[in-house]
Scaffold this active site. Structure first.
Site, PDB file in Angstrom:
ATOM      1  N   HIS A 221      -1.199   0.231  -9.871  1.00 28.88           N
ATOM      2  CA  HIS A 221      -1.872  -0.689  -8.937  1.00 28.88           C
ATOM      3  C   HIS A 221      -2.507  -1.867  -9.703  1.00 28.88           C
ATOM      4  CE1 HIS A 221      -3.998  -0.825  -4.764  1.00 28.88           C
ATOM      5  NE2 HIS A 221      -3.816  -2.051  -5.244  1.00 28.88           N
TER       6      HIS A 221
ATOM      7  N   ARG B  76       0.864  -1.180   0.000  1.00 25.99           N
ATOM      8  CA  ARG B  76       0.000   0.000   0.000  1.00 25.99           C
ATOM      9  C   ARG B  76       0.905   1.236   0.000  1.00 25.99           C
ATOM     10  NH1 ARG B  76      -3.544  -2.633  -1.648  1.00 25.99           N
ATOM     11  NH2 ARG B  76      -5.595  -3.029  -0.739  1.00 25.99           N
TER      12      ARG B  76
ATOM     13  N   GLU C  72      -2.766   7.758  -3.976  1.00 25.05           N
ATOM     14  CA  GLU C  72      -3.369   7.165  -5.159  1.00 25.05           C
ATOM     15  C   GLU C  72      -4.759   7.730  -5.456  1.00 25.05           C
ATOM     16  OE1 GLU C  72      -1.891   3.038  -4.763  1.00 25.05           O
ATOM     17  OE2 GLU C  72      -3.754   2.595  -5.806  1.00 25.05           O
TER      18      GLU C  72
END
Ligand code: 8YV
Length: 325
Positions: free
Chosen positions: A286, A239, A268
């Protein structure tokens, strides 16, 4: 059919998920451009029995608290569930489910893709070819980093971290790992459990596989970059906020580390603009779990979780079993 339970799917997902759910429920799928707004998600959660979300969709406390009395499950399409306020869901006796295992191999494989690409300058080579610049390279150009026999540091040795470490066998690497628990599987490979500091100091490659929780916020910060080797490569498929992205930019700029392979970002989908200008970072949007086996498996598992939860059974991948007690 009257009185069918309702499921809202808050993003476009592999067809199999809606097909499985439609056999049992009234299913509505978000079909607008761009991500769903918090308002629309909240509105839908007031009337449905289950909602399907994923990493990019936040389900905060206020949205959960204003959910309707029918809402029995928040079904996450993804293994990481830091996008959901699980505590708030548990208080309301709402089940939260996720999709472990099915994406382990794809995600661990992708961490290797980023690591190898960063180490051997694949992105830079690709950009060079596409630029049309004259190809008069010498054998002294484009040196990357050697991988075979080097030291691999794995932070977080759950399913994905373990799979990532196991894949190093062909490269005959020395493995260091850091986690809260010892890993018998990795120790059988000769891996050593070390402190985070030792791992950062000794590793040629550092790959992150921890969940995002308060304890892992900025696990890799300016201090971490200070002790890493100037030849080291950092890989993050976990993450974004596990790494202090500002400190990472500075470390890449000043040569505190040699390179990075990133699939996730602190804010993000916003990426620090400085990263876009750097040759020594390989980036992906991602997509570590984006393979057919993985994404279809996630869809099936999410649907199965939803079906079990709405039947009052224990879903195979239940994050908050306390709700059953
Ligand atoms: C995303 C992920 O869920 O599983 C996770 O935790 O981060 C990913 O698999 C996937 O990209 C769907 O949004």
């Amino acid at each position: 059919m009257a009185n069918r339970k309702k499921v809202y799917v808050a993003l476009t997902l592999p067809k199999i998920l809606a097909e499985m759910l439609e056999r049992e429920y009234e299913v509505e799928v978000y079909d607008r451009k761009g991500p769903i707004s918090k308002e629309l998600l909240g509105e839908k959660m007031r009337t449905v029995d289950a909602v399907v979300v994923s990493a990019s969709i936040a389900v905060p406390r206020d949205v959960i608290e204003s959910a309707g009395p029918c809402l029995k499950a928040i079904v996450n399409y993804g293994v990481g569930y830091n996008n959901i306020d699980v505590e708030a869901a548990t208080e309301r006796k709402i089940m939260v489910t996720n999709t472990p295992d099915v994406l382990t191999d794809a995600t661990a494989t992708f961490a290797w893709c980023l690591m190898l690409a960063a180490a051997r300058r694949v992105g830079e080579g690709d950009r060079f070819i596409r630029s049309g610049k004259p190809w008069n390279l010498s054998p002294c150009d484009f040196w990357g980093r050697d991988i075979t026999g080097r030291t691999l540091g794995v932070i977080g040795t759950g399913r994905i971290g373990t799979s990532f470490a196991l894949k190093s066998r062909g490269f005959d690497m020395k493995i260091l790992y850091h986690d809260v628990a010892r890993s018998e599987t990795l120790e059988k490979l000769g891996a050593n459990l070390v402190s985070k500091e030792e791992l950062l100091r000794e590793s040629d490659f550092v790959s992150l596989h921890v969940p995002y929780i308060p304890a892992t916020h900025h696990l890799i910060d300016a201090r971490a970059f200070e002790i890493m080797k100037p030849t080291a490569i950092l890989v993050n498929c976990a993450r974004g906020p596990v790494v202090d992205e500002k400190a990472l930019v500075a470390a890449l700029k000043t040569g505190q580390i040699w390179g990075a392979g990133l699939d996730v970002y602190e804010n993000e989908p916003v990426v620090s603009p400085e990263l876009l200008e750097m040759e020594n970072v390989v980036m992906a949007p991602h997509i570590a779990s984006a393979s057919p086996d993985s994404r279809e498996g996630m869809a099936r598992l999410a649907a199965e979780n939803c079906i079990a939860a709405l039947a009052g059974k224990r879903p195979g991948a239940l994050v908050n079993p306390e709700v059953l007690g």
